[in-house]
Design an enzyme around this catalytic site. Sequence first.
Site, PDB file in Angstrom:
ATOM      1  N   HIS A  31       0.842  -1.189   0.000  1.00 15.47           N
ATOM      2  CA  HIS A  31       0.000   0.000   0.000  1.00 15.47           C
ATOM      3  C   HIS A  31       0.887   1.252   0.000  1.00 15.47           C
ATOM      4  O   HIS A  31       1.240   1.763   1.068  1.00 15.47           O
ATOM      5  CB  HIS A  31      -0.910   0.007   1.232  1.00 15.47           C
ATOM      6  CG  HIS A  31      -1.817  -1.180   1.313  1.00 15.47           C
ATOM      7  ND1 HIS A  31      -1.372  -2.431   1.680  1.00 15.47           N
ATOM      8  CD2 HIS A  31      -3.160  -1.294   1.084  1.00 15.47           C
ATOM      9  CE1 HIS A  31      -2.404  -3.276   1.676  1.00 15.47           C
ATOM     10  NE2 HIS A  31      -3.479  -2.612   1.313  1.00 15.47           N
ATOM     11  N   ASN A 189      -7.759  11.176   3.965  1.00  8.37           N
ATOM     12  CA  ASN A 189      -7.476  11.275   2.526  1.00  8.37           C
ATOM     13  C   ASN A 189      -8.679  10.973   1.647  1.00  8.37           C
ATOM     14  O   ASN A 189      -8.611  11.091   0.425  1.00  8.37           O
ATOM     15  CB  ASN A 189      -6.275  10.405   2.132  1.00  8.37           C
ATOM     16  CG  ASN A 189      -6.512   8.916   2.367  1.00  8.37           C
ATOM     17  OD1 ASN A 189      -7.585   8.391   2.097  1.00  8.37           O
ATOM     18  ND2 ASN A 189      -5.490   8.223   2.865  1.00  8.37           N
ATOM     19  N   HIS A 264      -4.071   3.000  -3.573  1.00  4.76           N
ATOM     20  CA  HIS A 264      -4.303   2.541  -2.194  1.00  4.76           C
ATOM     21  C   HIS A 264      -3.599   1.220  -1.913  1.00  4.76           C
ATOM     22  O   HIS A 264      -2.811   1.132  -0.967  1.00  4.76           O
ATOM     23  CB  HIS A 264      -5.805   2.387  -1.939  1.00  4.76           C
ATOM     24  CG  HIS A 264      -6.150   2.017  -0.531  1.00  4.76           C
ATOM     25  ND1 HIS A 264      -5.976   0.743  -0.021  1.00  4.76           N
ATOM     26  CD2 HIS A 264      -6.642   2.751   0.484  1.00  4.76           C
ATOM     27  CE1 HIS A 264      -6.353   0.718   1.246  1.00  4.76           C
ATOM     28  NE2 HIS A 264      -6.767   1.922   1.572  1.00  4.76           N
ATOM     29  N   GLU A 411     -17.953  -5.162  24.219  1.00  5.68           N
ATOM     30  CA  GLU A 411     -17.069  -6.322  24.278  1.00  5.68           C
ATOM     31  C   GLU A 411     -15.889  -6.209  23.312  1.00  5.68           C
ATOM     32  O   GLU A 411     -14.762  -6.578  23.647  1.00  5.68           O
ATOM     33  CB  GLU A 411     -17.848  -7.614  23.978  1.00  5.68           C
ATOM     34  CG  GLU A 411     -18.833  -8.027  25.049  1.00  5.68           C
ATOM     35  CD  GLU A 411     -20.213  -7.427  24.834  1.00  5.68           C
ATOM     36  OE1 GLU A 411     -21.144  -7.830  25.544  1.00  5.68           O
ATOM     37  OE2 GLU A 411     -20.355  -6.559  23.936  1.00  5.68           O
ATOM     38  N   HIS A 473     -28.275 -16.935  24.375  1.00  2.00           N
ATOM     39  CA  HIS A 473     -27.239 -16.753  25.385  1.00  2.00           C
ATOM     40  C   HIS A 473     -26.511 -18.055  25.736  1.00  2.00           C
ATOM     41  O   HIS A 473     -25.586 -18.034  26.545  1.00  2.00           O
ATOM     42  CB  HIS A 473     -27.848 -16.161  26.659  1.00  2.00           C
ATOM     43  CG  HIS A 473     -28.124 -14.694  26.561  1.00  2.00           C
ATOM     44  ND1 HIS A 473     -28.868 -14.142  25.562  1.00  2.00           N
ATOM     45  CD2 HIS A 473     -27.735 -13.652  27.363  1.00  2.00           C
ATOM     46  CE1 HIS A 473     -28.953 -12.830  25.731  1.00  2.00           C
ATOM     47  NE2 HIS A 473     -28.273 -12.515  26.803  1.00  2.00           N
TER      48      HIS A 473
END
Length: 663
Positions: A31, A189, A264, A411, A473
């Site tokens: 990159h 950018n 990029h 989390e 759960h």
Amino acid sequence: MPQASAELTKKCVDTIRMLAADAVQQANSGHPGMPMGAADLAFVLWTRHLRFDPKEPRWLGRDRFILSAGHGSMLLYGLLHLSGYDLGLEDLKQFRQLHSRTPGHPEFRHTPGVEVTSGPLGQGFANGVGFALGQAMLSAQLGPGNPLEDHFVYAICGDGDLMEGVSAEAASFAGHHRLGRLVYLYDDNGITIDGKTDLTFTEDVTGRFEAYGWHVQSVDGRDHEGIDRALRAAKAELSRPSLIRVKTVIGFGAPKKAGTSGVHGAALGEEELAAAKKNLGWPEGPRFLVPDEVRAYWREVQEEKRMLRAAWDRKATAWRAANPAPAALLDAHVERKVPADLRAKLLEGADAADATRKLSQAAIQKAAALVPALVGGSADLAESNNTDIKGGGFVGAGSYQGRNVHYGIREHAMGAIANGLAYDGLHIPFSGTFLVFSDYMRPPVRLAALSRLQSIYVWTHDSIFLGEDGPTHQPIEQLTALRAIPGLHVVRPADGLETAAAWAHAIERREGPTALVLTRQKLPKLARASSDPEQLFRGGYVVTDAPGAKVTVIATGSEVGTTQAALALLAAKGVPARLVSMPCLACFEEQPASYRDAVVPPGHRVAVVEAARGLEWWKLAGKDGLVLGIDRFGASAPEKALAGEFGYTPEQVAAKLEAWARG
């Protein structure tokens, strides 16, 4: 800062650009655009503000620098090389090659000067919050004038970092906690791989971060004096974290590709690289050029940094002499000091019957008194996870002396912030939530394993037996998925002794993360044939044996007690079996083959009992073995009803084992 003419300054910045462009071109991978566009802001930060010692990359008094936009890794590698770190031109020439010290994304422990393993976007952003949190917490304990009180945490982040949800969680946390020594440079950018960011990203970034409680400034990416002023203003605003929006041009200097997505994530190409060098007034050859005058300038920068280091050392020495008790506490954190008798202390009195989350709570209190560096927190579930260090105090907005952190219902950020604490190496962090929500933490857990961080996870409510909350759960596949992460020790203890041993293991283990997987429901004390405590630390061991047994039954966690009762029923029917508890499969697999064979004899048929998906157990059970697991989601019902529905009563387990053993 050493004085430099405008011409020399431009040459220094273009050196950073061209090292990146040359390396990516030679690798034909990488990159180049981000380093070329952000070279100016990085140059100002590293020469005028960042405090570092290239001869001692982990120097305690350094500022911390994180390249959260890790795909632009050649920006960091070029800066490390020019700054005098142990990273030579040959290392830059080996960019992205096998076994090189310059991998595609920065890796902690792999390259000197790299503070975090970045790349997955948003992770470095949140890691930096952990660095700043740790600095504030420890500095508050040490008192005014301590050696840690004045360092800053800097990061360069990009559009992708700000799009990822983890950055939103972490930014909210940092703003609430007023982490004023956090200074982020946003490489604004406006380009991603698919095109301009306005394809998907049109929010008011300034308004968003101001709403989080951040100090926000904007500056042009080529205005060195403006960048310098913004950094000074950010450092002066100690009551809020700072975001500096730096408007840059991706791939600056490349005449056809600058400002486009084409620069990029791909090499410029020979034609465009040559045109970029001509456009910037840079020699077309040789590649990886560092002009002598640029090298000389960076030597002056290094000398200035050495002077800053010497001044810090003098101040730290004087502080230590005047503050022996805080100095000892600092050393305990730096060394993550653990007493030699930690195992014995934690095991003492731990042989109790209770939910392992409650037995863990008792172990935490003992460990916290013995290990000053231990700090904890939970994602708004401390009451359920039983993770509070009692008497340890709580970190709050602008108040940092506590050892307990309220992470809120975040989390993902919690895992990444805890990683920041672990990367910095001054704390042993643990973080808690329900096992099913470890899914929200997977990216930082994986990075903790990749980076070999001492991060501890307390994951409770570990099976369908949490009961009425139901299948949303109730974890099924999580244990299998987590055990698949290389280097993560997943420990599912069966009683008080195993829980205490699990905590001792996690605290002693320096080279990787450990997950403690704990029950909501009460478990019985196990009846063991041996009282040797060392067996608890080998991952798996024989709980009870039976004369003439040709069958070994392995179980973990809550199923060990159930299986022990089931084997008593089997024995009465003339089917003797050995019971093995295996709280940590990875730990067991690290044992010598002789020990593994003694615990699970090659001539035995093997069954495994665990209330989870269980795919990983077939390598022990073999094609003639049996795995009593769960291959569907749970249900909302009381614990005992679920045990009957899913076949985990002692009678049901005994019947299945008998049919298999006699088959």
